[in-house]
Design an enzyme around this catalytic site. Structure first.
Site, short mmCIF file in Angstrom:
data_model
loop_
_atom_site.label_atom_id
_atom_site.label_comp_id
_atom_site.label_asym_id
_atom_site.label_seq_id
_atom_site.Cartn_x
_atom_site.Cartn_y
_atom_site.Cartn_z
N TYR A 154 0.92 -1.34 -0.05
CA TYR A 154 0.17 -0.03 -0.20
C TYR A 154 0.97 1.27 -0.04
CZ TYR A 154 -3.94 3.25 1.37
OH TYR A 154 -4.60 4.30 1.64
N ILE A 189 -8.80 7.98 8.02
CA ILE A 189 -10.36 8.57 7.78
C ILE A 189 -11.13 7.42 8.17
CG2 ILE A 189 -11.81 9.87 6.24
CD1 ILE A 189 -9.06 11.04 6.80
N PRO A 192 -14.97 2.49 5.36
CA PRO A 192 -14.85 1.18 5.25
C PRO A 192 -13.60 0.30 4.88
CG PRO A 192 -16.74 1.67 4.11
CD PRO A 192 -16.22 3.08 4.42
#
Ligand code: NAP
Length: 272
Positions: A154, A189, A192
């Site tokens: 990521y 943040i 989901p």
């Protein structure tokens, strides 16, 4: 009068989280929105929220990795509302996992969804907006600015978005396209993706490894809310609309001399 009255915006990953908030905020300020996502139920809810607030929106299924779909998205947007001048490359996934166990398949999927998509979207926008001008906003992450355990792929993908943004901004400026390109770097943040990433880490690792990974944050377990509270000096996760307000500024003419820059919205997380 709205801050981006009369403009047309394409937002990817707009069926959830930050993308949905961008659709709501940009529509509130007068833009017509083409909202795309692979999650069509999510898009329906985004459209309902924007519609009910009096905004203009249309939705479309789009897998951002599908090269051919990009031309169609731009053509359909122009047919619906006129020429787009704002693109928010927001769609993304976070495939967390310990580096030693990480599969090449997951690595490639992480890069495809988070990096290939930004290249494809930016290229399509440059072709469509060149000469008319516009604003491309690429959603990176604080993970594109510094490393994090369990998030090597990521981080790599978001770091690539950061530097791609700078190179594209310089090229757009030097070619006189009138297109600005900026990256936005959210901290944690409450959406989901964050919860899903934590769940995946928890399922993939044994208790000892989780304890080692979380020790630095002061949290003693992979609890999404706890890690968010410990990581941010503000003691909480950010809200999607707090990212969307920054995206609005970069989309608007108020940021007309700002391009190629990384804009952090993280509750002071990276300030310490
Ligand atoms: P989110 O709520 O999960 O929204 C992401 C949306 O993108 C979802 O609707 C997702 O659909 C969609 N998507 C996934 N793969 C796609 C594909 N191939 N084509 C089109 N759409 C796709 O997460 P979010 O937090 O709003 O994330 C938005 C962006 O912010 C991402 O780029 C993320 O990396 C970045 N970001 C988030 C945070 C955070 O803490 N939330 C922090 C920094 C950066 P599915 O749900 O079906 O997968």
């Amino acid at each position: 009068m709205g801050q981006i009255d009369g403009k047309v915006a394409i937002i990817t990953g707009a069926g959830s989280g930050i993308g949905r908030a961008c659709a709501q905020v940009l529509a509130r300020e007068g833009a017509a929105i083409m909202a795309t996502d692979i999650d069509t139920d999510g898009l329906t809810e985004t459209a309902r929220l924007v519609d009910s607030a009096g905004g203009r929106i249309t939705t479309r299924h789009q897998d951002v990795v599908d090269e051919a779909a990009w031309d169609t998205v731009f053509a359909e947007t122009e047919a619906a509302f006129g020429a787009p001048s704002i693109l928010v490359n927001n769609a993304g996934i976070a495939i967390a996992g310990a580096l030693a166990d990480y599969s090449l398949e997951d690595w490639r999927l992480q890069m495809a969804v988070n990096v290939d998509s930004v290249f494809l979207g930016t290229r399509a926008a440059m072709r469509a907006m060149s000469g008319r001008g516009g604003s491309i906003i690429n959603i990176s992450s604080v993970a594109g600015l510094r490393g994090a355990a369990g998030a090597s792929a990521y981080c790599t993908s978001k770091g690539a978005v950061r530097l791609f943004t700078k190179a594209a901004a310089v090229e757009c400026a030097q070619l006189g396209t009138g297109i600005r390109v900026n990256s936005v770097h959210p901290g944690i943040i409450d959406t989901p993706i964050w919860q899903k990433s934590i769940t995946r880490m928890t399922e993939a690792m044994d208790a000892d490894r989780i304890a080692a990974l979380t020790a630095h944050s002061g949290a003693n377990q992979m609890d999404a809310d706890m890690i968010a509270a410990q990581s941010s000096p503000m003691g909480r996760a950010g809200r999607p609309e707090e990212v969307a307000e920054l995206v609005l500024f970069l989309a608007s003419d108020a940021s007309s001399y700002i391009s190629g820059q990384e804009h952090v919205v993280d509750g002071a997380m990276t300030a310490r």
